[in-house]
Design a protein around this motif. Structure first.
Motif, PDB file in Angstrom:
ATOM      1  N   HIS A 134       5.198  37.315  69.660  1.00  0.00           N
ATOM      2  CA  HIS A 134       4.215  35.902  70.704  1.00  0.00           C
ATOM      3  C   HIS A 134       5.067  34.392  70.217  1.00  0.00           C
ATOM      4  CE1 HIS A 134       0.735  33.387  71.663  1.00  0.00           C
ATOM      5  NE2 HIS A 134       1.147  32.902  70.052  1.00  0.00           N
ATOM      6  N   ALA A 135       6.091  34.676  68.948  1.00  0.00           N
ATOM      7  CA  ALA A 135       6.480  33.311  69.118  1.00  0.00           C
ATOM      8  C   ALA A 135       7.800  33.390  69.522  1.00  0.00           C
ATOM      9  CB  ALA A 135       7.288  33.213  67.075  1.00  0.00           C
ATOM     10  N   LEU A 136       8.792  34.277  70.344  1.00  0.00           N
ATOM     11  CA  LEU A 136       9.738  34.506  71.227  1.00  0.00           C
ATOM     12  C   LEU A 136       9.057  34.573  72.463  1.00  0.00           C
ATOM     13  CD1 LEU A 136      12.769  35.396  72.049  1.00  0.00           C
ATOM     14  CD2 LEU A 136      11.656  38.144  71.805  1.00  0.00           C
ATOM     15  N   ALA A 137       8.111  34.863  72.889  1.00  0.00           N
ATOM     16  CA  ALA A 137       7.422  34.864  74.205  1.00  0.00           C
ATOM     17  C   ALA A 137       7.353  33.402  74.656  1.00  0.00           C
ATOM     18  CB  ALA A 137       6.225  35.576  74.462  1.00  0.00           C
ATOM     19  N   SER A 138       6.476  32.498  73.353  1.00  0.00           N
ATOM     20  CA  SER A 138       6.237  31.186  73.427  1.00  0.00           C
ATOM     21  C   SER A 138       7.477  29.810  74.068  1.00  0.00           C
ATOM     22  CB  SER A 138       5.381  30.720  72.222  1.00  0.00           C
ATOM     23  OG  SER A 138       3.926  31.322  72.105  1.00  0.00           O
ATOM     24  N   GLU A 139       8.997  30.476  72.745  1.00  0.00           N
ATOM     25  CA  GLU A 139       9.602  29.491  73.110  1.00  0.00           C
ATOM     26  C   GLU A 139      10.453  30.032  74.634  1.00  0.00           C
ATOM     27  OE1 GLU A 139      14.008  30.640  71.137  1.00  0.00           O
ATOM     28  OE2 GLU A 139      12.269  30.730  69.131  1.00  0.00           O
ATOM     29  N   LEU A 140      10.379  31.123  74.867  1.00  0.00           N
ATOM     30  CA  LEU A 140      10.690  31.871  76.005  1.00  0.00           C
ATOM     31  C   LEU A 140      10.282  30.918  77.453  1.00  0.00           C
ATOM     32  CD1 LEU A 140      11.348  35.450  75.894  1.00  0.00           C
ATOM     33  CD2 LEU A 140      13.316  33.817  76.807  1.00  0.00           C
ATOM     34  N   MET A 141       8.913  30.298  77.426  1.00  0.00           N
ATOM     35  CA  MET A 141       7.938  30.257  78.333  1.00  0.00           C
ATOM     36  C   MET A 141       8.403  28.370  78.280  1.00  0.00           C
ATOM     37  SD  MET A 141       6.328  32.707  80.064  1.00  0.00           S
ATOM     38  CE  MET A 141       4.571  31.311  80.847  1.00  0.00           C
ATOM     39  N   ARG A 142       8.479  27.583  76.696  1.00  0.00           N
ATOM     40  CA  ARG A 142       8.448  26.139  76.151  1.00  0.00           C
ATOM     41  C   ARG A 142      10.595  25.974  77.524  1.00  0.00           C
ATOM     42  NH1 ARG A 142       7.177  26.291  71.485  1.00  0.00           N
ATOM     43  NH2 ARG A 142       8.913  27.248  71.221  1.00  0.00           N
ATOM     44  N   ASP A 172      19.807  26.100  57.774  1.00  0.00           N
ATOM     45  CA  ASP A 172      18.176  25.932  59.475  1.00  0.00           C
ATOM     46  C   ASP A 172      17.567  27.231  59.505  1.00  0.00           C
ATOM     47  OD1 ASP A 172      18.307  23.349  57.718  1.00  0.00           O
ATOM     48  OD2 ASP A 172      18.582  22.609  59.800  1.00  0.00           O
ATOM     49  N   GLU A 173      18.917  27.169  60.017  1.00  0.00           N
ATOM     50  CA  GLU A 173      19.176  29.285  60.799  1.00  0.00           C
ATOM     51  C   GLU A 173      18.408  30.455  60.351  1.00  0.00           C
ATOM     52  OE1 GLU A 173      23.028  29.590  62.502  1.00  0.00           O
ATOM     53  OE2 GLU A 173      22.375  28.409  64.415  1.00  0.00           O
ATOM     54  N   ARG A 174      19.436  30.613  58.977  1.00  0.00           N
ATOM     55  CA  ARG A 174      18.914  31.392  57.555  1.00  0.00           C
ATOM     56  C   ARG A 174      17.245  31.352  57.588  1.00  0.00           C
ATOM     57  NH1 ARG A 174      18.001  36.241  56.865  1.00  0.00           N
ATOM     58  NH2 ARG A 174      17.920  36.653  54.713  1.00  0.00           N
ATOM     59  N   GLN A 175      16.838  29.673  57.099  1.00  0.00           N
ATOM     60  CA  GLN A 175      15.256  29.299  56.779  1.00  0.00           C
ATOM     61  C   GLN A 175      14.480  30.183  58.037  1.00  0.00           C
ATOM     62  OE1 GLN A 175      14.308  28.875  53.955  1.00  0.00           O
ATOM     63  NE2 GLN A 175      16.648  28.870  53.434  1.00  0.00           N
ATOM     64  N   GLU A 176      15.007  29.823  59.344  1.00  0.00           N
ATOM     65  CA  GLU A 176      14.058  30.490  60.930  1.00  0.00           C
ATOM     66  C   GLU A 176      14.265  31.851  60.364  1.00  0.00           C
ATOM     67  OE1 GLU A 176      11.676  30.101  63.476  1.00  0.00           O
ATOM     68  OE2 GLU A 176      11.253  28.856  61.747  1.00  0.00           O
ATOM     69  N   GLU A 177      14.965  32.178  60.581  1.00  0.00           N
ATOM     70  CA  GLU A 177      15.283  33.692  60.376  1.00  0.00           C
ATOM     71  C   GLU A 177      14.043  34.364  59.347  1.00  0.00           C
ATOM     72  OE1 GLU A 177      19.403  35.071  59.692  1.00  0.00           O
ATOM     73  OE2 GLU A 177      20.060  34.373  61.688  1.00  0.00           O
ATOM     74  N   MET A 178      14.431  33.746  57.968  1.00  0.00           N
ATOM     75  CA  MET A 178      13.215  34.296  57.423  1.00  0.00           C
ATOM     76  C   MET A 178      11.843  34.518  57.318  1.00  0.00           C
ATOM     77  SD  MET A 178      16.243  33.573  53.685  1.00  0.00           S
ATOM     78  CE  MET A 178      14.342  32.613  52.539  1.00  0.00           C
ATOM     79  N   ARG A 179      12.162  33.109  58.160  1.00  0.00           N
ATOM     80  CA  ARG A 179      10.188  32.573  58.982  1.00  0.00           C
ATOM     81  C   ARG A 179      10.150  33.812  59.100  1.00  0.00           C
ATOM     82  NH1 ARG A 179       7.168  30.696  62.124  1.00  0.00           N
ATOM     83  NH2 ARG A 179       9.218  30.052  63.706  1.00  0.00           N
ATOM     84  N   VAL A 180      10.314  33.505  60.584  1.00  0.00           N
ATOM     85  CA  VAL A 180       9.957  34.827  61.417  1.00  0.00           C
ATOM     86  C   VAL A 180      10.020  36.856  60.962  1.00  0.00           C
ATOM     87  CG1 VAL A 180      10.890  36.539  63.580  1.00  0.00           C
ATOM     88  CG2 VAL A 180      11.217  33.520  63.301  1.00  0.00           C
ATOM     89  N   GLN A 181      10.853  36.521  59.825  1.00  0.00           N
ATOM     90  CA  GLN A 181      10.936  38.222  59.104  1.00  0.00           C
ATOM     91  C   GLN A 181       9.742  38.026  58.452  1.00  0.00           C
ATOM     92  OE1 GLN A 181      14.283  37.908  56.752  1.00  0.00           O
ATOM     93  NE2 GLN A 181      15.469  38.845  58.414  1.00  0.00           N
ATOM     94  N   GLY A 182       9.358  37.038  57.654  1.00  0.00           N
ATOM     95  CA  GLY A 182       7.587  37.904  56.973  1.00  0.00           C
ATOM     96  C   GLY A 182       6.202  37.158  58.189  1.00  0.00           C
ATOM     97  N   LEU A 183       7.007  37.788  59.860  1.00  0.00           N
ATOM     98  CA  LEU A 183       5.584  37.673  60.106  1.00  0.00           C
ATOM     99  C   LEU A 183       5.271  38.927  60.940  1.00  0.00           C
ATOM    100  CD1 LEU A 183       6.422  34.883  62.879  1.00  0.00           C
ATOM    101  CD2 LEU A 183       4.727  34.666  61.273  1.00  0.00           C
ATOM    102  N   THR A 184       3.860  39.458  61.441  1.00  0.00           N
ATOM    103  CA  THR A 184       3.877  40.234  61.648  1.00  0.00           C
ATOM    104  C   THR A 184       4.815  40.581  63.471  1.00  0.00           C
ATOM    105  OG1 THR A 184       2.446  40.206  63.115  1.00  0.00           O
ATOM    106  CG2 THR A 184       1.709  40.571  61.004  1.00  0.00           C
ATOM    107  N   ARG A 185       4.404  42.103  63.592  1.00  0.00           N
ATOM    108  CA  ARG A 185       5.678  42.279  64.996  1.00  0.00           C
ATOM    109  C   ARG A 185       4.804  41.755  66.207  1.00  0.00           C
ATOM    110  NH1 ARG A 185      10.488  43.958  66.505  1.00  0.00           N
ATOM    111  NH2 ARG A 185      10.543  45.129  65.800  1.00  0.00           N
TER     112      ARG A 185
END
Length: 144
Positions: A120-128, A102-115
């Motif tokens: 934004h995903a990191l900021a949302s996770e930190l805020m949550r 699951d961690e690897r799948q999430e890493e691959m998903r994030v790698q497919g996102l733009t910077r």
């Protein structure tokens, strides 16, 4: 690849397999526990020392078949996890395998996102994390 003529219903059926584990190169017939079967494609099946295969997948985070390099599906990881629990009495390794997948799948998903999307995903996770942590602290303080 080993002989598929062996009946898997017989006790210690793998003792009559010819071939080696592709990871450890250990003869399959010398395994103490039933090997795990993983198909490389529709017509080829390989047997593995389940502990070695799980450790290899977890450590490498490279979820591909060792022979064919085809991607391994989560359902196959779940089957390996169940095999480890049933034949090796090792639930923790199976749980670790699924977590690593699951961690690897999430890493691959994030790698497919733009910077920008990654930020934004990191900021949302930190805020949550901050608000969930503060809500728990506020609730604990409110109970005093």
């Amino acid at each position: 690849m080993e002989s598929l003529e062996v009946s898997e219903r017989e006790p210690f059926w793998w003792r009559r397999l010819k071939g080696e584990d592709l990871i450890t190169l250990q003869p399959l017939r010398s395994l103490r526990h039933e090997p795990f079967e993983l198909a490389s494609d529709a017509s080829h099946v390989y047997h593995f020392n389940a502990l070695s295969l799980a450790n290899y997948l977890i450590q490498s985070k490279h979820f591909h078949h060792p022979a064919s390099r085809r991607p391994i599906a989560r359902a196959e990881c779940e089957a390996l996890s169940a095999h480890l629990a049933r034949h090796h009495k090792n639930r923790k390794l199976g749980e670790g395998l699924l977590a690593a997948f699951d961690e690897r799948q999430e890493e691959m998903r994030v790698q497919g996102l733009t910077r920008e999307e990654q930020n934004h995903a990191l900021a949302s996770e930190l805020m949550r994390g901050m608000f969930v942590g503060n809500a728990a602290a506020a609730a604990a303080i409110g109970r005093r």
